[in-house]
Design an enzyme around this catalytic site. Structure first.
Site, short mmCIF file in Angstrom:
data_model
loop_
_atom_site.label_atom_id
_atom_site.label_comp_id
_atom_site.label_asym_id
_atom_site.label_seq_id
_atom_site.Cartn_x
_atom_site.Cartn_y
_atom_site.Cartn_z
N HIS A 1 -7.20 -2.67 8.97
CA HIS A 1 -8.44 -3.35 8.58
C HIS A 1 -9.28 -3.58 9.83
CE1 HIS A 1 -6.09 -5.25 4.96
NE2 HIS A 1 -6.14 -3.94 4.91
N GLU B 1 0.82 -1.22 0.00
CA GLU B 1 0.00 0.00 0.00
C GLU B 1 0.85 1.27 0.00
OE1 GLU B 1 -3.02 0.04 -1.27
OE2 GLU B 1 -3.69 -1.43 0.20
N HIS C 1 -12.61 -2.59 2.60
CA HIS C 1 -11.18 -2.74 2.85
C HIS C 1 -10.79 -2.36 4.28
CE1 HIS C 1 -6.89 -2.12 1.03
NE2 HIS C 1 -6.84 -2.45 2.31
N HIS D 1 -2.78 2.77 8.37
CA HIS D 1 -3.84 2.08 7.63
C HIS D 1 -4.09 0.72 8.28
CE1 HIS D 1 -6.04 -0.14 4.68
NE2 HIS D 1 -5.01 -0.90 4.36
ZN ZN Z 1 -5.20 -2.74 3.49
#
Ligand code: ZN
Length: 210
Positions: free
Chosen positions: A91, A71, A151, A89
């Site tokens: 999940h 990412e 996501h 970031h």
């Molecule tokens: Zn991700």
């Protein structure tokens, strides 16, 4: 702590708090034109500073034996258009629930103002692609947080500590909203109510001294 040491520290905290599982999630810290980022394929609670690659803002690998997180293009796109110095970031569960069922997270609590009010859900695109990076960048405009359809979520900050705390706040707000939906219809704060919160924060009352 160096940027790479910070990645290890907050990577461990992200796992401890259940914000990520396995090798999901990624963090980065920008210093000048260099970005230290978590590597691809290593669980965030098993990082050592040497494992964390350093890339330049154009995306060239400057240091490290492992590949940067898949990412990384999203991180670099966000650094390119914001004043962010760190990005988180994950999940996380409730963030991902909102990101798979809604187009935005409405402000049902005044702390949403710390993220910029309404949190937008960036349009879905395959992970790691320039399309996803562009969608996230657009959803983040004027905000400190965005969700990513089907996501997860992303937050930005002036430091990794700040970005990490905003990720915890984003997850908390998503949990409150999702649990609220199970009880009844959550009341969304109006623009006027939110403006009053800003006004209050800017002009706190002083307690008179005895
Ligand atoms: Zn991700």
């Amino acid at each position: 702590m160096s940027p790479r040491e910070q990645l290890c520290e907050y990577g461990r905290r992200a796992v401890d708090l259940g914000l990520v599982i396995g090798t999901s999630g990624n963090l980065s810290v920008r210093e000048g034109d260099l970005v230290a980022v978590t590597p691809s394929g290593v669980a965030l609670d098993r990082l050592t500073p040497e494992m964390c690659p350093v890339v330049d803002v154009a995306g060239h690998l400057v240091e490290g034996d492992l590949q940067p997180s898949s990412e990384t293009p999203m991180h670099l796109a966000v650094y390119g258009t914001t004043d962010a110095r760190a990005i988180v970031h994950t999940h996380s569960v409730f963030g991902t629930v909102v990101a798979t069922t809604m187009t935005e997270l409405p402000p049902v609590h005044y702390n949403a103002l710390m993220l910029g009010g309404v949190v937008k859900v960036a349009e879905y695109a395959t992970y790691g692609t320039p399309e996803l990076a562009a969608n996230v960048r657009a959803a983040l405009e004027g905000k400190r947080a965005a969700l990513m359809a089907n996501h997860g979520g992303v937050t930005i900050g002036g430091t990794l500590e700040e970005a990490f705390e905003l990720t915890r706040l984003l997850e908390w707000l998503c949990e409150v909203y999702v649990r609220g939906l199970g009880v009844g219809k959550p009341t969304v704060l109006t623009d006027e109510q939110l403006a009053a919160v800003v006004e209050r924060a800017l002009n706190p009352p002083e307690f008179p001294r005895l």
